[in-house]
Design a protein around this motif. Sequence first.
Motif, PDB file in Angstrom:
ATOM      1  N   THR A  31      23.222 -44.133  10.110  1.00 43.54           N
ATOM      2  CA  THR A  31      22.719 -45.228   9.281  1.00 43.54           C
ATOM      3  C   THR A  31      23.824 -46.038   8.613  1.00 43.54           C
ATOM      4  O   THR A  31      23.577 -47.154   8.161  1.00 43.54           O
ATOM      5  CB  THR A  31      21.785 -44.678   8.192  1.00 43.54           C
ATOM      6  OG1 THR A  31      22.457 -43.628   7.475  1.00 43.54           O
ATOM      7  CG2 THR A  31      20.506 -44.121   8.806  1.00 43.54           C
ATOM      8  N   HIS A  32      25.044 -45.486   8.550  1.00 41.79           N
ATOM      9  CA  HIS A  32      26.128 -46.152   7.817  1.00 41.79           C
ATOM     10  C   HIS A  32      27.379 -46.392   8.659  1.00 41.79           C
ATOM     11  O   HIS A  32      28.336 -47.005   8.177  1.00 41.79           O
ATOM     12  CB  HIS A  32      26.522 -45.324   6.589  1.00 41.79           C
ATOM     13  CG  HIS A  32      25.472 -45.261   5.528  1.00 41.79           C
ATOM     14  ND1 HIS A  32      24.328 -44.497   5.651  1.00 41.79           N
ATOM     15  CD2 HIS A  32      25.391 -45.880   4.320  1.00 41.79           C
ATOM     16  CE1 HIS A  32      23.591 -44.631   4.561  1.00 41.79           C
ATOM     17  NE2 HIS A  32      24.198 -45.473   3.747  1.00 41.79           N
ATOM     18  N   GLY A  33      27.396 -45.935   9.905  1.00 41.30           N
ATOM     19  CA  GLY A  33      28.601 -46.048  10.711  1.00 41.30           C
ATOM     20  C   GLY A  33      29.057 -47.466  10.961  1.00 41.30           C
ATOM     21  O   GLY A  33      30.239 -47.713  11.216  1.00 41.30           O
ATOM     22  N   HIS A  34      28.137 -48.418  10.860  1.00 48.66           N
ATOM     23  CA  HIS A  34      28.511 -49.819  11.084  1.00 48.66           C
ATOM     24  C   HIS A  34      29.421 -50.354   9.986  1.00 48.66           C
ATOM     25  O   HIS A  34      30.011 -51.424  10.147  1.00 48.66           O
ATOM     26  CB  HIS A  34      27.251 -50.694  11.170  1.00 48.66           C
ATOM     27  CG  HIS A  34      26.408 -50.663   9.935  1.00 48.66           C
ATOM     28  ND1 HIS A  34      25.628 -49.583   9.591  1.00 48.66           N
ATOM     29  CD2 HIS A  34      26.221 -51.584   8.948  1.00 48.66           C
ATOM     30  CE1 HIS A  34      24.997 -49.842   8.449  1.00 48.66           C
ATOM     31  NE2 HIS A  34      25.344 -51.045   8.048  1.00 48.66           N
ATOM     32  N   GLY A  35      29.552 -49.611   8.869  1.00 48.91           N
ATOM     33  CA  GLY A  35      30.496 -50.047   7.828  1.00 48.91           C
ATOM     34  C   GLY A  35      31.915 -50.115   8.360  1.00 48.91           C
ATOM     35  O   GLY A  35      32.673 -51.022   8.017  1.00 48.91           O
ATOM     36  N   GLU A  36      32.288 -49.161   9.158  1.00 48.56           N
ATOM     37  CA  GLU A  36      33.565 -49.165   9.887  1.00 48.56           C
ATOM     38  C   GLU A  36      33.456 -48.063  10.919  1.00 48.56           C
ATOM     39  O   GLU A  36      33.558 -46.884  10.590  1.00 48.56           O
ATOM     40  CB  GLU A  36      34.756 -48.936   8.954  1.00 48.56           C
ATOM     41  CG  GLU A  36      36.026 -49.696   9.310  1.00 48.56           C
ATOM     42  CD  GLU A  36      36.604 -49.338  10.685  1.00 48.56           C
ATOM     43  OE1 GLU A  36      36.334 -48.230  11.178  1.00 48.56           O
ATOM     44  OE2 GLU A  36      37.340 -50.172  11.254  1.00 48.56           O
ATOM     45  N   GLU A  37      33.211 -48.458  12.147  1.00 49.56           N
ATOM     46  CA  GLU A  37      32.788 -47.493  13.161  1.00 49.56           C
ATOM     47  C   GLU A  37      33.823 -46.422  13.443  1.00 49.56           C
ATOM     48  O   GLU A  37      33.476 -45.295  13.816  1.00 49.56           O
ATOM     49  CB  GLU A  37      32.428 -48.222  14.467  1.00 49.56           C
ATOM     50  CG  GLU A  37      33.577 -48.881  15.207  1.00 49.56           C
ATOM     51  CD  GLU A  37      33.935 -50.260  14.662  1.00 49.56           C
ATOM     52  OE1 GLU A  37      34.798 -50.918  15.260  1.00 49.56           O
ATOM     53  OE2 GLU A  37      33.344 -50.678  13.647  1.00 49.56           O
ATOM     54  N   THR A  38      35.100 -46.750  13.252  1.00 48.36           N
ATOM     55  CA  THR A  38      36.145 -45.762  13.509  1.00 48.36           C
ATOM     56  C   THR A  38      36.425 -44.901  12.290  1.00 48.36           C
ATOM     57  O   THR A  38      36.386 -43.672  12.351  1.00 48.36           O
ATOM     58  CB  THR A  38      37.443 -46.465  13.960  1.00 48.36           C
ATOM     59  OG1 THR A  38      37.207 -47.108  15.223  1.00 48.36           O
ATOM     60  CG2 THR A  38      38.585 -45.485  14.095  1.00 48.36           C
ATOM     61  N   MET A  39      36.683 -45.520  11.162  1.00 49.15           N
ATOM     62  CA  MET A  39      37.133 -44.758  10.004  1.00 49.15           C
ATOM     63  C   MET A  39      36.051 -43.854   9.424  1.00 49.15           C
ATOM     64  O   MET A  39      36.341 -42.761   8.915  1.00 49.15           O
ATOM     65  CB  MET A  39      37.666 -45.710   8.931  1.00 49.15           C
ATOM     66  CG  MET A  39      38.873 -46.520   9.369  1.00 49.15           C
ATOM     67  SD  MET A  39      40.218 -45.502  10.055  1.00 49.15           S
ATOM     68  CE  MET A  39      40.593 -44.446   8.663  1.00 49.15           C
ATOM     69  N   LEU A  40      34.793 -44.256   9.504  1.00 53.22           N
ATOM     70  CA  LEU A  40      33.739 -43.418   8.941  1.00 53.22           C
ATOM     71  C   LEU A  40      33.507 -42.149   9.761  1.00 53.22           C
ATOM     72  O   LEU A  40      32.865 -41.208   9.267  1.00 53.22           O
ATOM     73  CB  LEU A  40      32.446 -44.217   8.795  1.00 53.22           C
ATOM     74  CG  LEU A  40      32.438 -45.155   7.581  1.00 53.22           C
ATOM     75  CD1 LEU A  40      31.248 -46.093   7.616  1.00 53.22           C
ATOM     76  CD2 LEU A  40      32.453 -44.352   6.274  1.00 53.22           C
ATOM     77  N   VAL A  41      34.033 -42.093  10.964  1.00 56.34           N
ATOM     78  CA  VAL A  41      33.991 -40.839  11.713  1.00 56.34           C
ATOM     79  C   VAL A  41      34.659 -39.717  10.928  1.00 56.34           C
ATOM     80  O   VAL A  41      34.214 -38.557  10.928  1.00 56.34           O
ATOM     81  CB  VAL A  41      34.666 -41.026  13.085  1.00 56.34           C
ATOM     82  CG1 VAL A  41      34.985 -39.694  13.748  1.00 56.34           C
ATOM     83  CG2 VAL A  41      33.786 -41.878  13.993  1.00 56.34           C
ATOM     84  N   HIS A  42      35.739 -40.051  10.201  1.00 52.81           N
ATOM     85  CA  HIS A  42      36.520 -39.016   9.521  1.00 52.81           C
ATOM     86  C   HIS A  42      35.785 -38.387   8.341  1.00 52.81           C
ATOM     87  O   HIS A  42      36.153 -37.293   7.908  1.00 52.81           O
ATOM     88  CB  HIS A  42      37.851 -39.605   9.048  1.00 52.81           C
ATOM     89  CG  HIS A  42      38.633 -40.219  10.166  1.00 52.81           C
ATOM     90  ND1 HIS A  42      38.458 -41.528  10.551  1.00 52.81           N
ATOM     91  CD2 HIS A  42      39.579 -39.710  10.989  1.00 52.81           C
ATOM     92  CE1 HIS A  42      39.269 -41.804  11.554  1.00 52.81           C
ATOM     93  NE2 HIS A  42      39.947 -40.713  11.843  1.00 52.81           N
ATOM     94  N   ALA A  43      34.761 -39.052   7.838  1.00 56.10           N
ATOM     95  CA  ALA A  43      33.963 -38.436   6.781  1.00 56.10           C
ATOM     96  C   ALA A  43      33.307 -37.158   7.268  1.00 56.10           C
ATOM     97  O   ALA A  43      33.000 -36.257   6.474  1.00 56.10           O
ATOM     98  CB  ALA A  43      32.903 -39.413   6.278  1.00 56.10           C
ATOM     99  N   ALA A  44      33.104 -37.048   8.576  1.00 61.34           N
ATOM    100  CA  ALA A  44      32.524 -35.841   9.174  1.00 61.34           C
ATOM    101  C   ALA A  44      33.580 -34.956   9.832  1.00 61.34           C
ATOM    102  O   ALA A  44      33.556 -33.728   9.686  1.00 61.34           O
ATOM    103  CB  ALA A  44      31.466 -36.226  10.208  1.00 61.34           C
ATOM    104  N   THR A  45      34.518 -35.560  10.567  1.00 64.82           N
ATOM    105  CA  THR A  45      35.463 -34.741  11.334  1.00 64.82           C
ATOM    106  C   THR A  45      36.501 -34.054  10.459  1.00 64.82           C
ATOM    107  O   THR A  45      36.959 -32.956  10.804  1.00 64.82           O
ATOM    108  CB  THR A  45      36.153 -35.580  12.415  1.00 64.82           C
ATOM    109  OG1 THR A  45      36.769 -36.734  11.823  1.00 64.82           O
ATOM    110  CG2 THR A  45      35.153 -36.036  13.475  1.00 64.82           C
ATOM    111  N   ALA A  46      36.879 -34.652   9.329  1.00 66.42           N
ATOM    112  CA  ALA A  46      37.843 -33.984   8.449  1.00 66.42           C
ATOM    113  C   ALA A  46      37.261 -32.718   7.831  1.00 66.42           C
ATOM    114  O   ALA A  46      37.882 -31.645   7.918  1.00 66.42           O
ATOM    115  CB  ALA A  46      38.347 -34.946   7.378  1.00 66.42           C
TER     116      ALA A  46
END
Length: 338
Positions: A228-243
Motif C-alpha cells: 500500500t505504500h511502496g509507491h512512495g519510493e519503490e526501491t528504498m522502502l524495500v529496506h523497511a522490511a529487508t533490514a
Amino acid sequence: MTTNDTSGRLDEAFERLHACGPERLGRLSNHAPMVVESLAARGRAGAVHRWLDRYQDRLEEFPAPVSPITDADWRDALGDIRRAADWVAFFARALADHPWRDVLAAWWPRLLPGLYGAATHPVIRVGHAVRALEAEENAPRLAELAHALGYWAARHRPVSGVTVLPGAPTAAASLDAVPAVHTRSRAFPDRLAVVRALPGWAADVTDPDTARTRLTELVRAATHRYTTHGHGEETMLVHAATAPNAVLRTLDALPRGLWAPSLHAAWTASAAVTAMYAPAEPVDYVPPARLSAEEVVDRALAHGDEHVIKLTDTALDVGDQRALDAASRAVDLSRPLV
C-alpha cells in the motif's frame, strides 16, 4: 570441495564477487552478494551466474588498502569508507583465527549502533552471509562474512538525538504512526539527518524470545505495508522490511543477550526508512493474479532488479499471501534489470 551443485554455484559466485568492491560510484551498494545468496536459497542456483552477467556493469574493482587495522586502533577507522579494504582484511584475519560465530558475537554489539549506514545494506549483506554459513561453512562463505562485516564497519553510521513519540501496541500501527519527513535531497544520508522524531515500539522488551516474536511481527508488518505504500519510493522502502529481516535471520547465530538490542535497532531502522520515503497517501493494491511462492520467485528473477529479488526473498520468509502480493507490487513498481 563443495558438497553439491547448489552450494558450488553460490561459492563460485562469491569468489567471483570478492574481486569487486562493496560499492560503485562512491555511494551505491553492490547488491550482488545478497542477490546470489537469495537465489541459491530459493532453489535458483542455476540462475546465479546468468544474473551476475546481467549485473556485471554495476561492479567495480576491489578498493586498494590504506593501512592495516588492529585491535588497538579499530575505533579510529570505524565509519571510514576509505578503509573498506582494511576492514575486510581485518575480519578475514579474525575469521581465520576464531570461529565465525565468536567473531560475529564480539562485533555485533560494536556495529549495531551504526546499522543505519549505507541505507542499511551492510547489515542486510551480513544477514545473507550468515544464512549461507549456517547452510554450509567453507572458505568462500567465510570470506563473504568478512566482506560483509568489513563493509558494515566502513559505513558505520549511528543515529542519535531522535525524540521518542507515542507508539502503538502493534508494529503495523506504529509504522502507520511514523511522521513523514521532507527534504529536497534524494540522498539517504541527507534524508536520515532530518529524521528527528519516531514513535517508540517494543522499547520495554528485554526477554530474548519476546524480542524474536516482535522482530518477526515487524518484518511481517513492513513487508505487508509495501503493498500500500511502496509507491512512495519503490526501491528504498524495500529496506523497511529487508533490514529487520536480516537482523532476524542472524539471531540464532548470536548470544541471546543481543536479541533485544537487535530488535530495538531494527525498529529504528525500519521506522526511519518509513519516515524518509512515505508517500502522501496509501493506495489499494490488487495483484495481477494470486501467485504461488514459486511463481513469485520466477517473476522476480525474470524482472531481475536486485531489490525486487531481495524483497521477494523476505516475502517468502513471511510466507503469507499478502507478503507475496508485496513482491508482486515491487515487480510492478520497479524498473527491470537489463
